[in-house]
Design a protein around this motif. Structure first.
Motif, PDB file in Angstrom:
ATOM      1  N   SER A  94       0.726  -1.143   0.362  1.00  0.00           N
ATOM      2  CA  SER A  94      -0.481  -0.443   0.381  1.00  0.00           C
ATOM      3  C   SER A  94       0.608   1.177   0.144  1.00  0.00           C
ATOM      4  CB  SER A  94      -1.174   0.216   1.114  1.00  0.00           C
ATOM      5  OG  SER A  94      -0.088  -0.063   2.308  1.00  0.00           O
ATOM      6  N   ASP A  95       1.778   0.753   0.487  1.00  0.00           N
ATOM      7  CA  ASP A  95       3.156   2.534   0.802  1.00  0.00           C
ATOM      8  C   ASP A  95       3.652   2.309  -1.020  1.00  0.00           C
ATOM      9  OD1 ASP A  95       2.802   2.525   3.125  1.00  0.00           O
ATOM     10  OD2 ASP A  95       4.798   1.733   3.371  1.00  0.00           O
ATOM     11  N   TYR A  96       3.512   2.138  -1.852  1.00  0.00           N
ATOM     12  CA  TYR A  96       4.203   2.520  -3.617  1.00  0.00           C
ATOM     13  C   TYR A  96       3.043   1.607  -4.663  1.00  0.00           C
ATOM     14  CZ  TYR A  96       5.277  -2.539  -2.934  1.00  0.00           C
ATOM     15  OH  TYR A  96       4.865  -4.522  -3.551  1.00  0.00           O
ATOM     16  N   VAL A  97       1.889   0.945  -3.991  1.00  0.00           N
ATOM     17  CA  VAL A  97       0.891   0.695  -5.076  1.00  0.00           C
ATOM     18  C   VAL A  97      -0.462   1.292  -4.598  1.00  0.00           C
ATOM     19  CG1 VAL A  97      -0.239  -1.376  -6.287  1.00  0.00           C
ATOM     20  CG2 VAL A  97       1.827  -1.722  -5.090  1.00  0.00           C
ATOM     21  N   LYS A  98      -1.162   1.752  -6.187  1.00  0.00           N
ATOM     22  CA  LYS A  98      -2.034   2.435  -6.022  1.00  0.00           C
ATOM     23  C   LYS A  98      -2.817   1.936  -6.778  1.00  0.00           C
ATOM     24  CE  LYS A  98      -5.210   6.805  -6.491  1.00  0.00           C
ATOM     25  NZ  LYS A  98      -4.705   7.724  -7.337  1.00  0.00           N
ATOM     26  N   VAL A  99      -4.560   1.014  -6.839  1.00  0.00           N
ATOM     27  CA  VAL A  99      -5.307   0.769  -7.418  1.00  0.00           C
ATOM     28  C   VAL A  99      -6.335   1.380  -7.924  1.00  0.00           C
ATOM     29  CG1 VAL A  99      -6.465  -1.468  -7.862  1.00  0.00           C
ATOM     30  CG2 VAL A  99      -4.897  -1.791  -7.339  1.00  0.00           C
ATOM     31  N   THR A 100      -6.905   1.270  -8.939  1.00  0.00           N
ATOM     32  CA  THR A 100      -8.020   2.887  -9.421  1.00  0.00           C
ATOM     33  C   THR A 100      -8.500   1.404 -10.370  1.00  0.00           C
ATOM     34  OG1 THR A 100      -6.402   4.871  -9.377  1.00  0.00           O
ATOM     35  CG2 THR A 100      -8.937   4.183 -10.372  1.00  0.00           C
ATOM     36  N   VAL A 101     -10.026   1.532 -10.081  1.00  0.00           N
ATOM     37  CA  VAL A 101     -11.194   0.202 -11.059  1.00  0.00           C
ATOM     38  C   VAL A 101     -11.352   1.674 -11.804  1.00  0.00           C
ATOM     39  CG1 VAL A 101     -12.686  -1.073 -11.250  1.00  0.00           C
ATOM     40  CG2 VAL A 101     -11.054  -1.116  -9.583  1.00  0.00           C
ATOM     41  N   ASP A 102     -10.717   1.284 -13.598  1.00  0.00           N
ATOM     42  CA  ASP A 102     -11.782   2.115 -14.042  1.00  0.00           C
ATOM     43  C   ASP A 102     -13.285   2.348 -14.274  1.00  0.00           C
ATOM     44  OD1 ASP A 102     -10.274   4.808 -15.872  1.00  0.00           O
ATOM     45  OD2 ASP A 102     -11.961   3.137 -17.118  1.00  0.00           O
ATOM     46  N   THR A 103     -14.012   0.516 -15.193  1.00  0.00           N
ATOM     47  CA  THR A 103     -14.657   0.463 -15.544  1.00  0.00           C
ATOM     48  C   THR A 103     -14.988  -1.011 -15.256  1.00  0.00           C
ATOM     49  OG1 THR A 103     -13.984   1.886 -18.015  1.00  0.00           O
ATOM     50  CG2 THR A 103     -16.411   0.645 -17.997  1.00  0.00           C
ATOM     51  N   ILE A 104     -16.492  -0.382 -14.967  1.00  0.00           N
ATOM     52  CA  ILE A 104     -16.590  -2.538 -14.801  1.00  0.00           C
ATOM     53  C   ILE A 104     -17.654  -2.494 -16.445  1.00  0.00           C
ATOM     54  CG2 ILE A 104     -18.465  -4.266 -13.545  1.00  0.00           C
ATOM     55  CD1 ILE A 104     -16.440  -2.299 -11.452  1.00  0.00           C
ATOM     56  N   ILE A 105     -18.055  -2.678 -16.722  1.00  0.00           N
ATOM     57  CA  ILE A 105     -18.692  -3.610 -17.807  1.00  0.00           C
ATOM     58  C   ILE A 105     -19.894  -5.437 -17.350  1.00  0.00           C
ATOM     59  CG2 ILE A 105     -19.340  -3.448 -20.339  1.00  0.00           C
ATOM     60  CD1 ILE A 105     -17.293  -2.414 -21.088  1.00  0.00           C
ATOM     61  N   TYR A 106     -21.322  -4.666 -17.038  1.00  0.00           N
ATOM     62  CA  TYR A 106     -21.733  -6.193 -17.137  1.00  0.00           C
ATOM     63  C   TYR A 106     -23.354  -6.353 -17.904  1.00  0.00           C
ATOM     64  CZ  TYR A 106     -20.780  -3.675 -12.205  1.00  0.00           C
ATOM     65  OH  TYR A 106     -20.142  -3.327 -11.569  1.00  0.00           O
ATOM     66  N   ASP A 107     -23.859  -7.339 -17.819  1.00  0.00           N
ATOM     67  CA  ASP A 107     -24.132  -8.033 -18.195  1.00  0.00           C
ATOM     68  C   ASP A 107     -25.644  -7.760 -17.530  1.00  0.00           C
ATOM     69  OD1 ASP A 107     -25.142  -9.743 -16.260  1.00  0.00           O
ATOM     70  OD2 ASP A 107     -25.417 -11.782 -17.413  1.00  0.00           O
ATOM     71  N   THR A 108     -26.885  -8.320 -18.844  1.00  0.00           N
ATOM     72  CA  THR A 108     -28.228  -7.120 -18.404  1.00  0.00           C
ATOM     73  C   THR A 108     -28.549  -7.835 -17.433  1.00  0.00           C
ATOM     74  OG1 THR A 108     -29.570  -9.183 -19.235  1.00  0.00           O
ATOM     75  CG2 THR A 108     -28.851  -7.220 -20.959  1.00  0.00           C
ATOM     76  N   SER A 109     -28.300  -8.663 -16.782  1.00  0.00           N
ATOM     77  CA  SER A 109     -28.906  -9.178 -15.517  1.00  0.00           C
ATOM     78  C   SER A 109     -27.858  -8.829 -13.962  1.00  0.00           C
ATOM     79  CB  SER A 109     -28.622 -10.789 -14.860  1.00  0.00           C
ATOM     80  OG  SER A 109     -27.329 -11.644 -15.706  1.00  0.00           O
ATOM     81  N   GLY A 110     -26.191  -8.384 -14.477  1.00  0.00           N
ATOM     82  CA  GLY A 110     -25.767  -7.491 -13.129  1.00  0.00           C
ATOM     83  C   GLY A 110     -24.783  -9.314 -12.501  1.00  0.00           C
ATOM     84  N   VAL A 111     -24.869 -10.056 -12.977  1.00  0.00           N
ATOM     85  CA  VAL A 111     -23.718 -11.285 -12.583  1.00  0.00           C
ATOM     86  C   VAL A 111     -22.447 -11.920 -13.589  1.00  0.00           C
ATOM     87  CG1 VAL A 111     -26.366 -12.123 -11.304  1.00  0.00           C
ATOM     88  CG2 VAL A 111     -25.271 -13.427 -13.933  1.00  0.00           C
TER      89      VAL A 111
END
Length: 239
Positions: A94-111
């Motif tokens: 956590s001192d040297y890595v940063k994670v950013t989730v940019d985009t999540i693409i879902y199907d029509t049911s969200g699963v």
């Protein structure tokens, strides 16, 4: 001459906008509210960080066989140029890595979903060992996500057809990754993997993507996205 210069600039701008993956109209899932979307993004980012820290703290010569997709290992090692030697990061990830989730693409049911994220590995030097070369700090990568219902947490699996590594900015890394997945997945396969001779029949974001070979069953109880390699080596990353 001035008119010609303006025309060239206009053409360049049009080219840039036409290649920008954000211009692609992505499918929408009515079940995914803004709150659920942010919850899922936090879960994915936390999961990635947990795996990086787990491998860092359990680092050994054989750990790369645990990380069979070499998905998290690049964010664990520090390198000493004079000694030409790698070690496990001597400080918490956590001192040297940063994670950013940019985009999540879902199907029509969200699963079912497909996740684009960026890892920034900051340049830090400890006892002569450096985390990364200056100016090449951003990587972008993808995950397959699956769950039984929208209320559940996602089970996440690496997807390694394309990755962008060592970019100078967040935006250039994620834009290039999206360009590849939105335009160059269809008709291709992954040599040396469970997908050998199974070509992908749609790009990310296209109709039918979530019914493509990626999400089809490999055995009676498991799916292709759960494996890496010819001999069905199953991923065992932290959930």
């Amino acid at each position: 001459m001035r008119i010609q210069s303006v025309s060239i600039i206009v053409l360049l701008l049009l080219t840039l906008f036409s290649c920008n993956p954000k211009q692609i109209k992505l499918p929408k899932c009515p079940l995914i509210t803004p709150e659920i979307y942010e919850r899922d993004k936090r879960q994915v980012a936390d999961c990635i960080m947990r795996n990086i820290e787990y491998i860092r703290t359990n680092y050994c010569d054989s750990i790369q066989y645990t990380d069979i997709a070499n998905f998290y290992m690049p964010y664990v090692e520090f390198y000493h140029g004079d000694r030409d030697y790698y070690v496990s990061a001597p400080i918490p990830s956590s001192d040297y890595v940063k994670v950013t989730v940019d985009t999540i693409i879902y199907d029509t049911s969200g699963v079912k979903c497909f996740v684009f994220f960026v890892i920034e590995k900051k340049t830090i030097v400890v006892d002569g060992f450096k985390s990364r070369e200056d100016g090449r700090n951003f990587d972008a990568n993808a995950l397959v996500g699956i769950r039984k219902q929208v209320a559940d947490s996602l089970c996440l699996y690496p997807f390694v057809k394309f990755k962008t590594f060592g970019f100078e900015s967040y935006q250039s890394a994620i834009n290039e990754l999206k360009r590849l997945y939105f335009n160059h997945l269809k008709g291709d396969c992954i040599a040396g993997s469970v997908y050998k001779n199974r070509r992908f029949d749609s790009n990310v974001g296209e109709q039918g993507f979530f019914e493509s070979v990626i999400y089809q069953k490999c055995t009676d109880s498991t799916y292709y996205y759960q494996y890496n390699g010819y001999d069905l080596m199953q991923y065992h990353y932290l959930k």
